[in-house]
Motif scaffolding. Sequence first.
Motif, PDB file in Angstrom:
ATOM      1  N   UNK B  33     -67.249  77.689 -34.217  1.00  0.00           N
ATOM      2  CA  UNK B  33     -66.921  77.732 -35.128  1.00  0.00           C
ATOM      3  C   UNK B  33     -65.207  78.220 -34.844  1.00  0.00           C
ATOM      4  N   UNK B  34     -66.088  79.663 -34.046  1.00  0.00           N
ATOM      5  CA  UNK B  34     -64.227  80.961 -33.883  1.00  0.00           C
ATOM      6  C   UNK B  34     -63.409  80.059 -33.265  1.00  0.00           C
ATOM      7  N   UNK B  35     -63.780  78.979 -31.520  1.00  0.00           N
ATOM      8  CA  UNK B  35     -62.848  78.367 -31.570  1.00  0.00           C
ATOM      9  C   UNK B  35     -61.827  76.964 -32.079  1.00  0.00           C
ATOM     10  N   UNK B  36     -62.705  76.287 -32.850  1.00  0.00           N
ATOM     11  CA  UNK B  36     -62.193  75.857 -33.658  1.00  0.00           C
ATOM     12  C   UNK B  36     -61.276  76.240 -34.374  1.00  0.00           C
ATOM     13  N   UNK B  37     -61.086  77.405 -35.433  1.00  0.00           N
ATOM     14  CA  UNK B  37     -60.398  78.409 -35.638  1.00  0.00           C
ATOM     15  C   UNK B  37     -59.538  78.592 -34.864  1.00  0.00           C
ATOM     16  N   UNK B  38     -59.644  78.707 -33.892  1.00  0.00           N
ATOM     17  CA  UNK B  38     -58.441  79.553 -33.129  1.00  0.00           C
ATOM     18  C   UNK B  38     -57.263  77.973 -32.752  1.00  0.00           C
ATOM     19  N   UNK B  39     -57.455  77.155 -33.217  1.00  0.00           N
ATOM     20  CA  UNK B  39     -57.429  75.945 -32.078  1.00  0.00           C
ATOM     21  C   UNK B  39     -56.573  75.464 -33.024  1.00  0.00           C
ATOM     22  N   UNK B  40     -56.767  75.314 -34.709  1.00  0.00           N
ATOM     23  CA  UNK B  40     -56.221  74.875 -35.918  1.00  0.00           C
ATOM     24  C   UNK B  40     -55.433  76.321 -36.036  1.00  0.00           C
ATOM     25  N   UNK B  41     -55.246  77.155 -35.831  1.00  0.00           N
ATOM     26  CA  UNK B  41     -54.402  78.393 -35.399  1.00  0.00           C
ATOM     27  C   UNK B  41     -53.146  77.901 -35.177  1.00  0.00           C
ATOM     28  N   UNK B  42     -53.355  77.807 -33.719  1.00  0.00           N
ATOM     29  CA  UNK B  42     -52.080  77.578 -33.006  1.00  0.00           C
ATOM     30  C   UNK B  42     -51.166  75.827 -33.721  1.00  0.00           C
ATOM     31  N   UNK B  43     -52.113  74.675 -34.142  1.00  0.00           N
ATOM     32  CA  UNK B  43     -50.423  74.041 -35.001  1.00  0.00           C
ATOM     33  C   UNK B  43     -50.979  74.276 -36.019  1.00  0.00           C
ATOM     34  N   UNK B  44     -50.770  75.339 -37.121  1.00  0.00           N
ATOM     35  CA  UNK B  44     -50.981  75.667 -38.481  1.00  0.00           C
ATOM     36  C   UNK B  44     -49.366  76.261 -38.599  1.00  0.00           C
ATOM     37  N   UNK B  45     -48.333  75.175 -39.559  1.00  0.00           N
ATOM     38  CA  UNK B  45     -47.640  75.068 -39.541  1.00  0.00           C
ATOM     39  C   UNK B  45     -46.303  75.737 -40.560  1.00  0.00           C
ATOM     40  N   UNK B  46     -47.621  77.375 -40.858  1.00  0.00           N
ATOM     41  CA  UNK B  46     -47.325  78.699 -41.697  1.00  0.00           C
ATOM     42  C   UNK B  46     -47.952  80.097 -40.915  1.00  0.00           C
ATOM     43  N   UNK B  47     -46.453  80.967 -40.995  1.00  0.00           N
ATOM     44  CA  UNK B  47     -46.722  82.228 -41.067  1.00  0.00           C
ATOM     45  C   UNK B  47     -48.113  83.007 -40.978  1.00  0.00           C
ATOM     46  N   UNK B  48     -49.167  83.591 -39.682  1.00  0.00           N
ATOM     47  CA  UNK B  48     -50.483  83.555 -39.625  1.00  0.00           C
ATOM     48  C   UNK B  48     -50.270  85.406 -39.356  1.00  0.00           C
ATOM     49  N   UNK B  49     -50.919  86.466 -39.971  1.00  0.00           N
ATOM     50  CA  UNK B  49     -50.715  87.609 -39.766  1.00  0.00           C
ATOM     51  C   UNK B  49     -52.331  88.037 -39.563  1.00  0.00           C
ATOM     52  N   UNK B  50     -52.449  88.478 -38.309  1.00  0.00           N
ATOM     53  CA  UNK B  50     -54.255  88.879 -38.451  1.00  0.00           C
ATOM     54  C   UNK B  50     -54.561  90.313 -38.632  1.00  0.00           C
ATOM     55  N   UNK B  51     -55.782  91.130 -38.552  1.00  0.00           N
ATOM     56  CA  UNK B  51     -56.286  92.489 -38.618  1.00  0.00           C
ATOM     57  C   UNK B  51     -57.682  92.222 -38.089  1.00  0.00           C
ATOM     58  N   UNK B  52     -57.349  92.901 -37.008  1.00  0.00           N
ATOM     59  CA  UNK B  52     -59.049  93.118 -35.745  1.00  0.00           C
ATOM     60  C   UNK B  52     -59.339  94.288 -36.266  1.00  0.00           C
ATOM     61  N   UNK B  53     -60.814  94.526 -35.907  1.00  0.00           N
ATOM     62  CA  UNK B  53     -61.022  95.311 -36.442  1.00  0.00           C
ATOM     63  C   UNK B  53     -62.217  95.178 -36.188  1.00  0.00           C
ATOM     64  N   UNK B  54     -62.796  96.260 -34.940  1.00  0.00           N
ATOM     65  CA  UNK B  54     -64.450  96.542 -34.318  1.00  0.00           C
ATOM     66  C   UNK B  54     -64.284  96.494 -34.189  1.00  0.00           C
TER      67      UNK B  54
END
Lengths: 255, 167
Positions: B33-54
């Motif tokens: 699921x995470x791998x699929x999420x990352x692949x889709x992130x790379x092709x999304x035509x919108x600005x994205x901001x992530x906050x990674x924690x823990x």
Amino acid sequence: MGKLTISRNDPVAVVTMNSPENRNALSTDVLVELADALDSLDADPEVRAIVLTGGPALFASGADVRQLRDIAPVEYAASARGTSWRRIGALDTVLVAAVAGYALGGGCELALAADLVVAADTAVFGQPEVKLGLVPGAGGTQRWARVAGRYAAAGVVLTGRTVDAFEARELGLVHRIVPAERLVPAAMALAGEIAANGPLAVTAARAAVRRAEELPLSAALEFERQQLLLMLTSDDHVEGITALLDKRPPRFTGQ
Amino acid sequence: MTVARISVSAQELRAAEGDAVLIAAPGVRYSPEVASFVRRLASLPLPTVAVVSGQCDASALAVLASVSLGFVTDDVVVSVDARTVLALGLTSALPAALGGTRARGLLFAESVDATGLRACGLAQSGDAEDAVKRLARPSAALVVRSLRVAARSTPDQARLYDAELPA
């Protein structure tokens, strides 16, 4: 012309496949309609380049698989599909495919039949026929091999995998990638750029490039030389060179 | 201006609507699921901001490398394991994002903390909420599209694409 719309901005015509309800499936009826439309534009001397598109969202999803499931070989061979594909492949007018979204199976073969492909960054090409127990039947195996080389063609045709616009550009299929919303205008601009050149010369050069797919090199080089000799008899070449020397745009007459 | 707020979920990302996407990525660990999420992130035509924690595995690096701007909280610790690195294509994605030297520094580390992630440039300093507000505008979306195309184009090809983007 139910499944197609045609617009003219001479010398460029735009043919748009317009059946989103089935993702522009290339049913026999649509193929015949498309071949008729392209033939008609091809016969019109005012049209010097044709843009073929499915609009900014999708190109064409290939044959209507329901039609193919139960069809007998004899029936298929006698259908208008093969004739339509041959007519599309035999056009004299420059054909620019403007591809967004899926161009699969027959849709991909339609793009491969064009002289140039302008792709949106959303474009996806592929020949998934082997996944259905079929093979491409409208040039997919041969034109992929000629465009991209035999090994790259095998990678696409034998696995049925898709390639995106960027990989298709690396493989030589795509001439230029543009934003989807600018796809048709960009393809029209490219078609217009070609149409502004000497019409006889464009037709002759196109025919010579196409011969590269058909002839051995020595015969193709001879064909090219004959085309040049023919152009040297034209008014257009005198006008083209005179315009260059006079530093003005040429006024080609097609004579 | 609207911001879609989602977690690391391909399904949520597919449904995300708005001018920008803010992704909460606590304790992100590898899964299909995470791998699929990352692949889709790379092709999304919108600005994205992530906050990674823990406590995260190398999937966190993939998320940070795939978004427009990545942030980490001070408690983040990323363990870098070869299996996740290879599964997510990080040996190509990180050098593309950071340059080879910095990428190798991360890829050969056993673990990286917030200071290390900010120092190498994979995580931004500052406030993610401010960043996502800044990015939730049409011009930022154009830059995102341009960056995506530029990553797979020659400079001339990228310039031709940019010339067709709406002003």
